[in-house]
Design an enzyme around this catalytic site. Structure first.
Site, PDB file in Angstrom:
ATOM      1  CD  GLU A 141       4.946  -6.028 -12.631  1.00  0.00           C
ATOM      2  OE1 GLU A 141       5.863  -5.636 -11.885  1.00  0.00           O
ATOM      3  OE2 GLU A 141       5.032  -7.184 -13.480  1.00  0.00           O
TER       4      GLU A 141
ATOM      5  CB  THR B 120       1.207  -9.477  -8.858  1.00  0.00           C
ATOM      6  OG1 THR B 120       1.418  -7.908  -8.598  1.00  0.00           O
ATOM      7  CG2 THR B 120       2.446 -10.261  -8.189  1.00  0.00           C
TER       8      THR B 120
ATOM      9  CG  ASP C  13      -1.995   1.022   1.145  1.00  0.00           C
ATOM     10  OD1 ASP C  13      -1.784   2.105   0.612  1.00  0.00           O
ATOM     11  OD2 ASP C  13      -3.094   0.407   1.506  1.00  0.00           O
TER      12      ASP C  13
END
Length: 255
Positions: free
Chosen positions: A236, A233, A160
């Site tokens: 990403e 991911t 985050d």
């Protein structure tokens, strides 16, 4: 990603500490800035949490079950194998990929967001990997009970970003988190950080070396190209769709 990104934990309110700054259990008061749960879980996800999560526990992590903070027995959990840690595994794509690619390594994932934990368990149910343990909670509580110098590698992937300046202290790359991480990593252990936020890169490069790490970069390609064993991911992919550039930072724990 932003403070309002529904796919990441967001700020929550919580009860304050007692006069001694501790919970009734004796646990130190630690602010948690995020949600523990998002969308309503599907029945199969509830089943996975009920059935799989207890079996995949790394041991007694919580203060209620381990108030003396006795170290976890990683030898019993992983039979002498190297152990890696992923802090905040999101949907679990990377963790499962590493577990399947490295069956001779034990991998512990820490994630407080129950929807992310449920997503990981769903992937593990379909996977052949048997070398994973899951802590569905704050990584700081886990690091409390990991033995000193017990981990060979750690991952912090698209955490985050907390983009507002007044929230930068909430980021993982502060000494509150990095010093415990350094304690549980072996000398020479690798710490990988991936982020698409330039200011997060700046803070990472400023703070991580202070905790006893060396940045392993000799040229721009060392942080522009993903690692050879990388799997992209969903975070990403979101960053790339929105025009942000990933950075891949590699650090080594010094003696």
């Amino acid at each position: 990603m932003s403070d309002s990104d529904a796919s990441r934990p967001s700020a929550i309110a919580s009860d304050g500490p007692d006069a001694a700054g501790k919970h009734a259990s004796g646990a130190p008061w630690r602010n948690f800035y995020g949600r523990f749960k998002g969308k309503t879980l599907k029945p199969n996800q509830v089943r996975d949490l009920d059935e799989m999560l207890p079996e995949l526990s790394p041991g007694a992590v919580g203060w209620d079950e381990n108030p003396e903070r006795e170290p976890l027995d990683l030898e019993a959990q992983f039979q002498g194998r190297d152990v890696w840690l992923e802090v905040g595994f999101g949907g679990g794509e990377h963790l499962v990929h590493q577990a399947e690619s490295n069956p001779d390594v034990g991998i512990i994932g820490a994630e407080p967001y129950v929807n992310g934990v449920a997503m990981l368990l769903g992937k593990l149910r379909k996977s052949s990997a048997e070398n994973v343990r899951v802590h569905a909670g704050d990584a700081r509580d886990l690091m409390d009970v990991l033995p000193a110098q017990s981990l060979s590698r750690a991952f912090l992937l698209y955490p985050d970003p907390w983009p507002k300046a007044r929230h930068h202290r909430r980021r993982f790359v502060t000494q509150e988190h990095l010093e415990p991480l350094a304690r549980v990593l072996k000398p020479g252990a690798i710490f990988r950080v991936a982020t698409d936020i330039p200011d997060y890169v700046r803070q990472t490069l400023e703070e991580v070396p202070k905790a006893g790490f060396k940045w392993l970069a000799e040229g721009p390609e060392d942080w522009r190209k993903p690692w050879g064993d990388w799997i992209s991911t969903r975070y990403e992919q979101k960053a790339l769709r929105e025009g942000r550039t990933p950075h891949y930072l590699t650090f080594q724990r010094q003696d």
